[in-house]
Design a protein around this motif. Sequence first.
Motif, short mmCIF file in Angstrom:
data_model
loop_
_atom_site.label_atom_id
_atom_site.label_comp_id
_atom_site.label_asym_id
_atom_site.label_seq_id
_atom_site.Cartn_x
_atom_site.Cartn_y
_atom_site.Cartn_z
N TYR A 22 60.90 59.51 41.46
CA TYR A 22 60.00 59.16 40.38
C TYR A 22 60.35 57.76 39.92
O TYR A 22 61.53 57.42 39.77
CB TYR A 22 60.15 60.12 39.21
CG TYR A 22 59.72 61.53 39.51
CD1 TYR A 22 58.39 61.83 39.81
CD2 TYR A 22 60.65 62.57 39.48
CE1 TYR A 22 58.00 63.13 40.07
CE2 TYR A 22 60.27 63.87 39.75
CZ TYR A 22 58.94 64.14 40.05
OH TYR A 22 58.56 65.43 40.33
N ILE A 23 59.33 56.94 39.69
CA ILE A 23 59.56 55.61 39.14
C ILE A 23 59.36 55.69 37.63
O ILE A 23 58.32 56.13 37.15
CB ILE A 23 58.59 54.57 39.74
CG1 ILE A 23 58.80 54.48 41.26
CG2 ILE A 23 58.78 53.21 39.08
CD1 ILE A 23 57.80 53.58 41.95
N ILE A 24 60.38 55.30 36.87
CA ILE A 24 60.31 55.37 35.41
C ILE A 24 59.34 54.32 34.89
O ILE A 24 59.50 53.12 35.14
CB ILE A 24 61.71 55.16 34.79
CG1 ILE A 24 62.66 56.28 35.21
CG2 ILE A 24 61.61 55.10 33.26
CD1 ILE A 24 64.08 56.11 34.68
N ARG A 25 58.33 54.76 34.17
CA ARG A 25 57.38 53.85 33.52
C ARG A 25 57.78 53.59 32.07
O ARG A 25 57.62 52.48 31.56
CB ARG A 25 55.96 54.44 33.56
CG ARG A 25 55.44 54.73 34.96
CD ARG A 25 55.41 53.50 35.82
NE ARG A 25 54.86 53.78 37.14
CZ ARG A 25 54.91 52.93 38.16
NH1 ARG A 25 55.46 51.73 38.00
NH2 ARG A 25 54.40 53.25 39.33
N ALA A 32 64.14 62.64 29.05
CA ALA A 32 62.73 62.62 29.42
C ALA A 32 62.22 61.20 29.63
O ALA A 32 62.62 60.27 28.91
CB ALA A 32 61.89 63.31 28.33
N PHE A 33 61.35 61.05 30.60
CA PHE A 33 60.69 59.76 30.80
C PHE A 33 59.27 59.98 31.32
O PHE A 33 58.92 61.06 31.79
CB PHE A 33 61.48 58.85 31.75
CG PHE A 33 61.62 59.36 33.16
CD1 PHE A 33 60.61 59.20 34.11
CD2 PHE A 33 62.80 60.00 33.56
CE1 PHE A 33 60.75 59.66 35.41
CE2 PHE A 33 62.95 60.47 34.87
CZ PHE A 33 61.92 60.30 35.79
N PHE A 52 69.35 58.89 31.24
CA PHE A 52 70.55 58.23 30.67
C PHE A 52 70.96 57.04 31.54
O PHE A 52 71.08 57.14 32.76
CB PHE A 52 71.69 59.24 30.58
CG PHE A 52 72.95 58.68 29.98
CD1 PHE A 52 72.98 58.22 28.67
CD2 PHE A 52 74.11 58.59 30.74
CE1 PHE A 52 74.14 57.71 28.12
CE2 PHE A 52 75.28 58.08 30.20
CZ PHE A 52 75.29 57.63 28.88
N GLN A 53 71.16 55.90 30.88
CA GLN A 53 71.58 54.65 31.52
C GLN A 53 70.55 54.15 32.54
O GLN A 53 70.90 53.43 33.48
CB GLN A 53 72.96 54.81 32.18
CG GLN A 53 74.08 54.99 31.17
CD GLN A 53 75.46 55.00 31.80
OE1 GLN A 53 75.62 55.33 32.97
NE2 GLN A 53 76.47 54.64 31.01
N HIS A 54 69.29 54.52 32.35
CA HIS A 54 68.22 54.00 33.19
C HIS A 54 67.31 53.10 32.36
O HIS A 54 67.32 53.14 31.13
CB HIS A 54 67.40 55.14 33.79
CG HIS A 54 68.03 55.80 34.96
ND1 HIS A 54 68.17 55.18 36.18
CD2 HIS A 54 68.58 57.04 35.11
CE1 HIS A 54 68.76 56.00 37.03
NE2 HIS A 54 69.04 57.14 36.39
N THR A 55 66.51 52.30 33.05
CA THR A 55 65.51 51.45 32.40
C THR A 55 64.20 51.59 33.15
O THR A 55 64.14 52.15 34.26
CB THR A 55 65.94 49.97 32.40
OG1 THR A 55 66.12 49.53 33.77
CG2 THR A 55 67.23 49.77 31.63
#
Length: 296
Positions: A22-25, A32-33, A52-55
Amino acid sequence: MVPAFFAPIFQNGKGGAPVGVYIIRRILNNNAFVSTDEQGKEIVVMGKGIAFQHTSGDRVPQQRAEQVFRLSEENSGRFQELAARIPMSYAVLSEKIIHQAEKRLKGPLNESIYITITDHIYSAAQRYRDGLVIRNTMLWEIQRYYPDEYAAGLEAAATVRETLDLPFAEDEAAFLALHFVNAELGVEINQIYEVTELIQSVCDIVRRHFSMEFDPTSMAYYRFITHVKFFAQRLMLGSYYEEDDSELLDAIRAKHPDAYACTREITDLIEQKRGYRLGSEEELYLTVHIARVTKH
């Protein structure tokens, strides 16, 4: 079971999950993202510490997801706002409760229930932990006029008690029942109160006219209340029976003159309160149900 409204790409990250990422938008919280599915529709991906610790722009293996929710466009923003501020466990709890309710009520509920019931349970839990217990002033009416939804509310309250160790009881079950009614009828909560008041008025007219009390355990009463409930809903939504059944109504009026006289009192009340005069088909069905529920 993940409901159709939250159509899963896969369930719980187990068993036959497709290989991919999944690509975080947009990140909602650590758990949750927002991403998009293969059709470019927004989805909410949940899992313990999954963001956590993602952008934004990061890729997350699909196997890490515990729940994947595909939302309708109408409710996407509201659900994302809710998911951003509550623990994931409340979404899991609500999903279980909604599935129980749909099974008991024998049909799907409007998708808005996933937002309203989750928000209610979370807010109520906060109140209980702060020592604030709100009494439901419409408890009697809800028990009487929405018996199926109230039974679903009792089951939901029991699930909350077991899961959160909070004393959800009759009052809270009645609040939950109103959310189920709302999701069944497709009207707003404030309109549910108007619907309930109208049901009360109709029942009062029948009781006075026939100098009787209802038997809430009878099938005739159950059918009568069900008809009046959806009759009131149609009035709130401005959706009326338009067909002219005047000939059949004349036959029913001749067969049940007292029930028809009672129906006319209800017709006068509706015209006074709602500015609408019931047509012959509405009067026909009301008369039939009144005749049945007042039959001794």
